[in-house]
Design a protein around this motif. Structure first.
Motif, short mmCIF file in Angstrom:
data_model
loop_
_atom_site.label_atom_id
_atom_site.label_comp_id
_atom_site.label_asym_id
_atom_site.label_seq_id
_atom_site.Cartn_x
_atom_site.Cartn_y
_atom_site.Cartn_z
N VAL A 160 -17.94 -7.22 -2.80
CA VAL A 160 -16.73 -7.05 -2.21
C VAL A 160 -16.61 -7.34 -0.60
O VAL A 160 -15.96 -8.01 -0.07
N CYS A 219 -3.95 -3.16 -6.09
CA CYS A 219 -3.32 -3.10 -4.78
C CYS A 219 -2.53 -1.72 -4.69
O CYS A 219 -2.28 -1.14 -5.64
N ILE A 228 -16.55 0.50 4.11
CA ILE A 228 -15.54 -0.46 2.99
C ILE A 228 -16.54 -0.01 1.60
O ILE A 228 -15.79 0.08 0.66
N TYR A 280 -15.31 1.74 -1.84
CA TYR A 280 -15.37 1.22 -3.21
C TYR A 280 -16.28 2.10 -4.17
O TYR A 280 -15.58 2.39 -5.37
N VAL A 293 -9.93 -3.58 -8.78
CA VAL A 293 -9.25 -3.65 -7.61
C VAL A 293 -7.67 -3.56 -7.98
O VAL A 293 -7.26 -4.12 -8.79
N ARG A 306 -9.67 -12.35 0.21
CA ARG A 306 -9.52 -11.14 -0.48
C ARG A 306 -9.71 -11.19 -1.98
O ARG A 306 -9.41 -12.24 -2.69
N ARG A 329 -14.66 4.95 -5.55
CA ARG A 329 -13.73 4.67 -6.69
C ARG A 329 -14.40 4.42 -8.08
O ARG A 329 -13.80 3.96 -8.93
N TRP A 342 -6.59 0.84 5.11
CA TRP A 342 -7.14 -0.36 6.23
C TRP A 342 -6.09 -1.32 5.77
O TRP A 342 -5.52 -1.59 4.53
N HIS A 361 -8.03 4.95 0.21
CA HIS A 361 -9.09 5.71 -0.41
C HIS A 361 -8.25 6.97 -0.96
O HIS A 361 -7.65 7.71 -0.07
N ASN A 402 -6.61 -1.82 2.02
CA ASN A 402 -7.61 -1.07 1.26
C ASN A 402 -7.28 0.66 1.49
O ASN A 402 -7.17 0.96 2.63
N CYS A 415 -5.33 -8.20 -7.11
CA CYS A 415 -5.19 -7.04 -7.90
C CYS A 415 -5.07 -7.42 -9.30
O CYS A 415 -4.67 -8.53 -9.48
N GLU A 453 -5.45 -8.84 -2.23
CA GLU A 453 -5.49 -7.19 -1.78
C GLU A 453 -5.39 -7.30 -0.03
O GLU A 453 -6.21 -7.86 0.52
#
Length: 126
Positions: A37, A85, A20, A24, A83, A50, A27, A108, A65, A63, A53, A60
């Motif tokens: 997070v 959504c 996870i 992040y 972040v 969570r 990104r 995810w 990618h 998750n 967004c 969210e």
């Protein structure tokens, strides 16, 4: 246990947290923020806290990618480290004319009682 401290995690939880975090960081989120997070996902407790967004303020649940170049073409610079959504990301991609489906390589879903991970093994044209 301070945020980001994974000493009490099982090996499986550590691997999941690292995956996870990597998503992040890929990104453009820095390491400390990525750990924060992951710290919000109370692993093993049955509850999930969570992030929301930054566009629609929904919690969210997905998750996902995509490669950095796709993220950069879809997400406005002002939101690049935020972040988003999947619903808002999809809407921005449509507005900007970016086809990202072929670039989505993992997804995810974090429900209230279960977490599911999906990987793309084969793409089928619709």
């Amino acid at each position: 246990m301070p945020r980001g401290d994974k000493s009490a995690y099982t090996d499986k939880q550590k691997r999941k947290a690292e995956k996870i975090e990597k998503g992040y960081r890929d990104r453009g989120v820095d390491k400390d923020e990525a750990e924060r997070v992951v710290g919000q996902f109370e692993m093993g407790s049955g509850t999930v806290s969570r992030q929301r967004c930054k566009l629609c303020d929904r919690p969210e649940k997905f998750n996902f990618h995509v490669p950095d170049d796709v993220w950069t073409r879809v997400v406005p610079t002002a939101l690049s480290g935020s972040v988003l959504c999947l619903f808002c990301f999809d809407a921005l991609a449509e507005i900007r004319g970016v086809e990202y489906a072929k670039s989505l390589d993992e997804l995810w879903f974090a429900g209230d009682k279960a977490v599911f991970g999906f990987s793309v093994k084969e793409r089928v044209a619709l």
